[in-house]
Design a protein around this motif. Structure first.
Motif, mmCIF file in Angstrom:
data_model
loop_
_atom_site.group_PDB
_atom_site.id
_atom_site.type_symbol
_atom_site.label_atom_id
_atom_site.label_comp_id
_atom_site.label_asym_id
_atom_site.label_seq_id
_atom_site.Cartn_x
_atom_site.Cartn_y
_atom_site.Cartn_z
ATOM 1 N N UNK A 106 0.830 -1.203 0.000
ATOM 2 C CA UNK A 106 0.000 0.000 0.000
ATOM 3 C C UNK A 106 0.866 1.256 0.000
ATOM 4 N N UNK A 107 1.922 1.286 0.840
ATOM 5 C CA UNK A 107 2.798 2.452 0.907
ATOM 6 C C UNK A 107 3.544 2.642 -0.405
ATOM 7 N N UNK A 108 3.889 1.548 -1.073
ATOM 8 C CA UNK A 108 4.588 1.662 -2.348
ATOM 9 C C UNK A 108 3.664 2.219 -3.429
ATOM 10 N N UNK A 109 2.408 1.820 -3.424
ATOM 11 C CA UNK A 109 1.474 2.330 -4.436
ATOM 12 C C UNK A 109 1.049 3.768 -4.148
ATOM 13 N N UNK A 110 0.899 4.101 -2.878
ATOM 14 C CA UNK A 110 0.430 5.435 -2.501
ATOM 15 C C UNK A 110 1.425 6.026 -1.496
ATOM 16 N N UNK A 111 2.540 6.576 -1.967
ATOM 17 C CA UNK A 111 3.572 7.111 -1.063
ATOM 18 C C UNK A 111 3.028 8.278 -0.245
ATOM 19 N N UNK A 112 3.519 8.439 0.968
ATOM 20 C CA UNK A 112 3.063 9.567 1.804
ATOM 21 C C UNK A 112 3.369 10.917 1.195
ATOM 22 N N UNK A 113 4.443 11.013 0.392
ATOM 23 C CA UNK A 113 4.811 12.321 -0.167
ATOM 24 C C UNK A 113 3.790 12.818 -1.190
ATOM 25 N N UNK A 114 3.022 11.896 -1.785
ATOM 26 C CA UNK A 114 2.009 12.328 -2.754
ATOM 27 C C UNK A 114 0.887 13.119 -2.097
ATOM 28 N N UNK A 115 0.732 12.935 -0.802
ATOM 29 C CA UNK A 115 -0.352 13.647 -0.109
ATOM 30 C C UNK A 115 -0.038 15.130 0.015
ATOM 31 N N UNK A 116 1.240 15.484 -0.019
ATOM 32 C CA UNK A 116 1.615 16.887 0.191
ATOM 33 C C UNK A 116 1.239 17.778 -0.986
ATOM 34 N N UNK A 117 0.964 17.201 -2.125
ATOM 35 C CA UNK A 117 0.678 18.000 -3.322
ATOM 36 C C UNK A 117 -0.748 18.541 -3.251
ATOM 37 N N UNK A 118 -0.922 19.607 -2.504
ATOM 38 C CA UNK A 118 -2.249 20.205 -2.347
ATOM 39 C C UNK A 118 -2.620 21.007 -3.589
ATOM 40 N N UNK A 119 -3.897 21.010 -3.911
ATOM 41 C CA UNK A 119 -4.383 21.789 -5.034
ATOM 42 C C UNK A 119 -4.412 23.266 -4.678
ATOM 43 N N UNK A 120 -4.119 24.138 -5.649
ATOM 44 C CA UNK A 120 -4.147 25.573 -5.343
ATOM 45 C C UNK A 120 -5.552 26.042 -5.001
ATOM 46 N N UNK A 121 -5.619 27.054 -4.174
ATOM 47 C CA UNK A 121 -6.911 27.588 -3.748
ATOM 48 C C UNK A 121 -7.613 28.261 -4.920
ATOM 49 N N UNK A 122 -8.906 28.030 -5.010
ATOM 50 C CA UNK A 122 -9.687 28.631 -6.081
ATOM 51 C C UNK A 122 -9.757 30.141 -5.900
ATOM 52 N N UNK A 123 -9.804 30.838 -7.021
ATOM 53 C CA UNK A 123 -9.829 32.302 -6.962
ATOM 54 C C UNK A 123 -11.030 32.815 -6.187
ATOM 55 N N UNK A 124 -12.182 32.154 -6.336
ATOM 56 C CA UNK A 124 -13.376 32.577 -5.633
ATOM 57 C C UNK A 124 -13.312 32.303 -4.131
ATOM 58 N N UNK A 125 -12.357 31.476 -3.695
ATOM 59 C CA UNK A 125 -12.234 31.155 -2.283
ATOM 60 C C UNK A 125 -11.256 32.073 -1.564
ATOM 61 N N UNK A 126 -10.786 33.124 -2.219
ATOM 62 C CA UNK A 126 -9.874 34.059 -1.584
ATOM 63 C C UNK A 126 -10.572 34.763 -0.428
ATOM 64 N N UNK A 127 -9.835 34.963 0.662
ATOM 65 C CA UNK A 127 -10.412 35.577 1.872
ATOM 66 C C UNK A 127 -10.008 37.036 2.042
ATOM 67 N N UNK A 128 -9.358 37.618 1.052
ATOM 68 C CA UNK A 128 -8.994 39.033 1.143
ATOM 69 C C UNK A 128 -10.247 39.897 1.037
ATOM 70 N N UNK A 129 -10.334 40.914 1.868
ATOM 71 C CA UNK A 129 -11.478 41.818 1.881
ATOM 72 C C UNK A 129 -11.248 42.926 0.871
ATOM 73 N N UNK A 130 -11.942 42.836 -0.263
ATOM 74 C CA UNK A 130 -11.821 43.804 -1.343
ATOM 75 C C UNK A 130 -13.225 44.184 -1.778
ATOM 76 N N UNK A 131 -13.501 45.489 -1.826
ATOM 77 C CA UNK A 131 -14.801 45.953 -2.281
ATOM 78 C C UNK A 131 -14.930 45.745 -3.784
ATOM 79 N N UNK A 132 -16.163 45.494 -4.242
ATOM 80 C CA UNK A 132 -16.469 45.259 -5.652
ATOM 81 C C UNK A 132 -15.647 44.106 -6.218
ATOM 82 N N UNK A 133 -15.359 43.145 -5.389
ATOM 83 C CA UNK A 133 -14.622 41.970 -5.855
ATOM 84 C C UNK A 133 -15.600 40.940 -6.412
ATOM 85 N N UNK A 134 -15.110 40.134 -7.340
ATOM 86 C CA UNK A 134 -15.958 39.112 -7.952
ATOM 87 C C UNK A 134 -15.981 37.855 -7.098
#
Length: 803
Positions: A691-719
């Protein structure tokens, strides 16, 4: 004054005083008599009123008429349409076809065409002015179109109108360069009929040609006509044509309906399992222009987000809901409330059912906002309570169902809501989680009875409103599996009468081949005799389940006049049937069913089928049956391995249900637990290494980038939403690769502790810590949106070697 005079005056005063006193007495007596008369009249009037009040003044019919309007049930849209006399869609369509045919028969005459007369007048005018005109300026089109072909008929009428208006425009150009003579060739009804028929036939190009002709004829273009054509592009997801149409024909700011159709085109063009980024940008752009889209547009985008399988999309749906209430529409309608409450009944971004939020939304809608609840709202909140699995909420679901059927009645006692198939299905969700077999058997019998009564008044081709389908029977089988029988023979203490022997008992009835199991094996699997009392033993449970499944199989073969003819044999139904045998039958029975059941009905297995079998084998405690369970599990594991390999190589057939990383984890953990319990920890360790050979622990670290719409910056008139209901901390990721934790392989760790195998213990510890550390790094990168660190991954690979 002498004495005589004094006596005279004294006598006169006495006489005057006597007369005054008599007069006062007379006046007082008259006043008393008048007062007595008034009091007497008042007493008589009071007696009359009391007599009238004591007797019944209104009859039952009078009271029914009085309260009939007060307690009247609001009619549905179809009933309102019938009462108000509005035409149905079929009537409008038939009237439009008649109008188009009448217009075509009037305009497509060859000898008395308007364009011929216009050409004649133009030629005469030109000849008087001493000029010549080309025949190309006044074209004449000869059209011969069959009346039955509606689509070609509309196009022929459009060609005819184009030739007519070309001739008229040429004629008007020779009369005066400034004056414009309006010519009424077509009525507004005929224009509208041409466009509506074109829209129904899908000929949007012809509809736009008719709109161009309306412009040339200076005919008023109604907004409903423009919306009909724009709806065609919106339903097709044709963004380019929709925006070009708005730019060409909508001169002012788009109306609410047009803004909704504009956004709908973007939503339709977005794939199902993705976030509609473009649609969100458009709806936020309308907000910045102080012309927010209608609530229907927000509902459409939220529905698309909930249909996605992404937890990020579900979280964004809740954020958009809160943003809409802040920026556009503060009070949602009943449809949007229903959708949000229904979302509480499904594991969303947090992976949990939220009955508390569902109750808050339901209370806010009905109590605070005063919106009348619909059947869909009741079904949604009942489903959220039922799926919670908590006994208190499940009983609250029953109470709401009773309130739904009893509270909303008119003056004659007729309820606004009737029992429906959806109501039975959501109530079964709660009953099966409690193992409430008595209630489930009653609901099943009630559905069969109602279906039979409706079928008597319907023909064979019409389906009843309440019918027993595969979803209902899946819940029924799950209830039988969760039902705890009151009598278990293996757990019964047998006491000898002579008192010479001590009480004896067995520990577990699932795995010991005792008399109860022999009764299960010898029980006939045909028949439909069900007693009013629920099954008291496991043998009776299996008898009832086999009888039900036998009727389902017979109904699928015959398909006529059967209570279960609407039940399709699906993999989920077969898994539910097998789950009853997993919990109530011995190993040799459900092992044989697993081998023959799916092939017998020609149904393909799904991933959950293998997981149920592996987990059931891992739960066996009796050592005598573990060897047989291991042989059975090895057969299932071999099938699972081939399916997992196809999934890993992306070679799975579309007919097979998608495998998730969690399925891979559960299958491996079940097999490791079974091997550990069977005294084969070395084989279990080999499974962990593979199982560890097929699914190495290091593969878990590859997180997907945050979606643009999920940004938490407070900006007026933002989409993106300004107000959120979710945070990045409580959103569960969907695509985390398979991993192992210490809680899952802790039993294997215990076996090596007993053997004092230090090397194996260190390896298992490293496996658990590696996956745990990789998950922590992935979480930090996801929350902080940190890009992948190549150097950090290299350092992790260097430290991956275990001594």
């Amino acid at each position: 004054m002498d004495n005589h005079t004094q006596s005279f005056y004294a006598k006169s005063r006495r006489l005057a005083e006597q007369s005054v006193s008599k007069l006062e007495e007379n006046v007082h007596s008259r006043q008393l008599s008048e007062l007595e008369e008034r009091v007497t009249a008042l007493k008589n009037a009071t007696a009359i009123d009391e007599a009238s009040i004591g007797s019944p003044h209104f009859s039952e019919e009078d009271l029914l008429v009085l309260y009939e309007d007060v307690l009247q049930i609001q009619p549905s849209d179809e009933q309102t349409q019938i009462v108000t006399g509005q035409s149905s869609e079929e009537e409008i369509e038939a009237e439009d076809l008649h109008t188009v045919r009448t217009t075509a028969s009037r305009l497509l005459e060859q000898d008395t065409g308007v364009d011929s007369r216009a050409s004649f007048l133009v030629n005469q005018l030109v000849m008087r002015r001493g000029a010549t005109v080309s025949t190309q300026d006044t074209p004449h089109t000869s059209v011969s179109t069959p009346v039955n072909a509606t689509g070609s008929l509309v196009e022929a009428v459009a060609n005819r109108l184009e030739s007519i208006y070309t001739g008229l425009e040429n004629f008007q150009s020779y009369i005066s360069q400034q004056a414009s003579i309006p010519v009424g060739i077509m009525t507004e009804k005929e224009w509208s009929a041409l466009i509506r028929v074109s829209v129904r036939e899908g000929a949007s190009e012809v509809a736009e040609r008719v709109l161009d002709l309306m412009k040339r004829a200076k005919a008023p273009i109604a907004e409903t006509i423009l919306n009909d054509v724009l709806a065609v592009y919106a339903n097709e997801g044709n963004i380019r044509q929709a925006e070009a149409f708005l730019e060409k024909y909508v001169t002012e700011s788009p109306s609410e309906r047009q803004r909704d159709l504009h956004i709908k085109s973007y939503v339709k063009a977005t794939p199902q399992n993705s976030i509609p980024t473009d649609a969100l940008s458009v709806i936020h752009k309308y907000e910045s222009l102080a012309t927010p889209a209608p609530q229907q547009s927000y509902t459409r985008i939220i529905m698309h987000l909930f249909r996605s399988r992404s937890s990020v999309a579900h979280a964004h749906a809740w954020d958009l809901f809160s943003h809409m209430r802040y920026a556009a529409h503060s009070v949602p309608d009943a449809a949007l409330y229903t959708m949000m409450i229904r979302a509480c009944a499904s594991p969303s971004y947090s992976g949990e059912i939220e009955p508390e939020r569902a109750m808050d939304l339901f209370t806010e809608m009905t109590v605070e906002q005063g919106i009348r609840p619909t059947a869909g709202v009741y079904h949604a909140v009942i489903l959220a309570f039922a799926r919670s699995g908590k006994e208190g909420y499940i009983h609250e679901a029953y109470r709401l169902a009773k309130q739904m059927l009893d509270a909303h009645r008119d003056a004659r006692g007729v309820s606004e809501f009737k029992p429906s198939q959806t109501l039975f299905r959501v109530l079964l969700e709660g009953a099966k989680r409690l193992g409430d077999l008595s209630r489930v058997r009653w609901m099943l019998a009630e559905m069969v009875r109602t279906s039979q009564e409706e079928q008597q008044n319907l023909d064979e081709t019409t389906e009843p409103s309440i019918k027993v389908d595969d979803a209902i029977m899946t819940h029924v089988f799950h209830t039988y599996a969760a039902y705890r029988v009151p009598f278990i023979r293996s757990e019964t203490k047998i006491i000898e009468n002579d008192g010479g022997s001590e009480p004896s008992s067995t520990q577990n009835g699932d795995t010991t081949p005792n008399e109860d199991e022999r009764r299960v094996e010898s029980q006939p699997r045909q028949g439909s005799a069900f007693s009013q009392l629920p099954p008291q033993t496991r043998a009776e449970v299996i008898f009832e389940v086999d009888a039900l499944f036998s009727q389902i199989c017979n109904a699928s073969k015959s398909g006529f006049s059967h209570n279960f003819r609407y039940v399709d044999i699906t993999p989920k139904l077969l898994n539910a049937y097998l789950s009853v045998h997993y919990s109530k039958s011995p190993l040799r029975i459900y092992r044989e069913l697993y081998r023959t059941l799916f092939a017998g009905v020609n149904v393909q297995k799904i991933p959950q089928t293998y997981l149920d079998a592996l987990e059931r084998c891992a739960m066996i405690r009796n050592g005598a049956d573990r060897k047989d369970a291991l042989k059975f599990a090895e057969e299932v594991w071999e099938e699972w391995q081939s399916l997992e390999t196809k999934w890993r190589n992306r070679e799975l057939d579309d007919a097979v249900e998608t495998i998730t990383p969690r399925h891979v984890e559960k299958a491996t953990v079940a097999m490791v637990r079974l091997l550990s319990n069977c005294g084969q920890p070395e084989r279990a360790l080999e499974l962990v290494k593979a199982f560890v050979q097929r699914y190495p622990p290091l593969d878990i670290r590859n997180a997907q980038p945050k979606h643009e719409m999920r940004s938490t910056r407070t900006v007026l008139d933002a989409s993106r939403p300004l107000v959120r209901l979710t945070t990045p901390f409580n959103i569960v990721e969907d695509n985390v690769p398979p991993c192992l934790s210490f809680a899952e392989i802790g039993i294997l760790h215990s076996r090596f502790l007993e053997k004092n195998d230090v090397k194996a213990i260190k390896y298992l510890k490293w496996v658990c810590k590696s996956y745990e550390g990789s998950l922590r790094i992935r979480r930090d990168r996801t929350i902080k949106a940190v890009p992948r660190s190549v150097e950090g991954d290299k350092q992790g690979k260097e430290g991956q070697t275990v001594e």
